[in-house]
Write a protein that holds these residues in place. Structure first.
Motif, PDB file in Angstrom:
ATOM      1  N   ASN A 106      -4.814 -14.427  34.783  1.00 59.59           N
ATOM      2  CA  ASN A 106      -5.035 -15.589  33.916  1.00 59.59           C
ATOM      3  C   ASN A 106      -4.776 -15.299  32.439  1.00 59.59           C
ATOM      4  O   ASN A 106      -4.917 -16.184  31.610  1.00 59.59           O
ATOM      5  CB  ASN A 106      -6.464 -16.120  34.086  1.00 59.59           C
ATOM      6  CG  ASN A 106      -6.714 -16.626  35.491  1.00 59.59           C
ATOM      7  OD1 ASN A 106      -5.799 -17.105  36.149  1.00 59.59           O
ATOM      8  ND2 ASN A 106      -7.941 -16.506  35.953  1.00 59.59           N
ATOM      9  N   MET A 107      -4.409 -14.074  32.114  1.00 61.79           N
ATOM     10  CA  MET A 107      -4.196 -13.705  30.709  1.00 61.79           C
ATOM     11  C   MET A 107      -2.793 -14.099  30.262  1.00 61.79           C
ATOM     12  O   MET A 107      -1.848 -14.090  31.049  1.00 61.79           O
ATOM     13  CB  MET A 107      -4.385 -12.199  30.534  1.00 61.79           C
ATOM     14  CG  MET A 107      -5.793 -11.719  30.820  1.00 61.79           C
ATOM     15  SD  MET A 107      -5.929  -9.922  30.783  1.00 61.79           S
ATOM     16  CE  MET A 107      -5.854  -9.626  29.036  1.00 61.79           C
ATOM     17  N   SER A 108      -2.677 -14.398  28.972  1.00 55.38           N
ATOM     18  CA  SER A 108      -1.359 -14.696  28.413  1.00 55.38           C
ATOM     19  C   SER A 108      -0.575 -13.397  28.271  1.00 55.38           C
ATOM     20  O   SER A 108      -1.123 -12.303  28.347  1.00 55.38           O
ATOM     21  CB  SER A 108      -1.508 -15.358  27.040  1.00 55.38           C
ATOM     22  OG  SER A 108      -1.969 -14.405  26.086  1.00 55.38           O
ATOM     23  N   ALA A 109       0.720 -13.520  28.052  1.00 58.44           N
ATOM     24  CA  ALA A 109       1.573 -12.351  27.884  1.00 58.44           C
ATOM     25  C   ALA A 109       1.122 -11.506  26.692  1.00 58.44           C
ATOM     26  O   ALA A 109       1.127 -10.281  26.744  1.00 58.44           O
ATOM     27  CB  ALA A 109       3.029 -12.779  27.715  1.00 58.44           C
TER      28      ALA A 109
ATOM     29  N   ALA B 221      -0.176  -7.686  26.849  1.00 57.39           N
ATOM     30  CA  ALA B 221       0.447  -6.648  26.018  1.00 57.39           C
ATOM     31  C   ALA B 221      -0.607  -5.917  25.189  1.00 57.39           C
ATOM     32  O   ALA B 221      -0.560  -4.691  25.061  1.00 57.39           O
ATOM     33  CB  ALA B 221       1.514  -7.256  25.103  1.00 57.39           C
ATOM     34  N   GLU B 222      -1.553  -6.664  24.624  1.00 57.38           N
ATOM     35  CA  GLU B 222      -2.621  -6.047  23.845  1.00 57.38           C
ATOM     36  C   GLU B 222      -3.484  -5.143  24.719  1.00 57.38           C
ATOM     37  O   GLU B 222      -3.855  -4.041  24.311  1.00 57.38           O
ATOM     38  CB  GLU B 222      -3.487  -7.118  23.180  1.00 57.38           C
ATOM     39  CG  GLU B 222      -2.810  -7.835  22.031  1.00 57.38           C
ATOM     40  CD  GLU B 222      -3.645  -8.979  21.461  1.00 57.38           C
ATOM     41  OE1 GLU B 222      -4.802  -9.166  21.884  1.00 57.38           O
ATOM     42  OE2 GLU B 222      -3.124  -9.686  20.584  1.00 57.38           O
TER      43      GLU B 222
END
Length: 86
Positions: free
Chosen positions: A6-9, A13-14
């Motif tokens: 569910n995390m954004s790109a 990346a972070e």
């Protein structure tokens, strides 16, 4: 991991960057631990309440050689990466 899907790109990346930093810290700590063992075995005959001059000199020299070697290897790998595959 359910939450990872569910995390954004950017968040992924972070998170990957954070994990990479933590892995580098763990590797560094492992190197320091290994280095401490080596120098201790090489330099300390019998532990006392304080270090004598010979032991202190040996430990400093051992540390200096470790740092010199690590920097040399790191610089060499950096040069190899910058040159790229041939």
């Amino acid at each position: 991991m359910e939450g990872f899907d569910n995390m954004s790109a950017t968040e992924k990346a972070e998170l990957q960057s954070l994990v990479a930093v933590e892995q580098q810290k763990a590797e560094f700590q492992a190197q320091v631990h290994n280095f401490t063992d080596i120098c201790w075995d090489k330099c300390v005959d019998s532990p006392g309440s304080k270090l004598d001059y010979r032991t202190e000199t040996c430990l400093v020299s051992c540390v200096d050689r470790f740092i010199d070697t690590t920097l040399t290897i790191t610089n060499r790998f950096t040069q190899m990466v910058q040159k790229g595959p041939r």
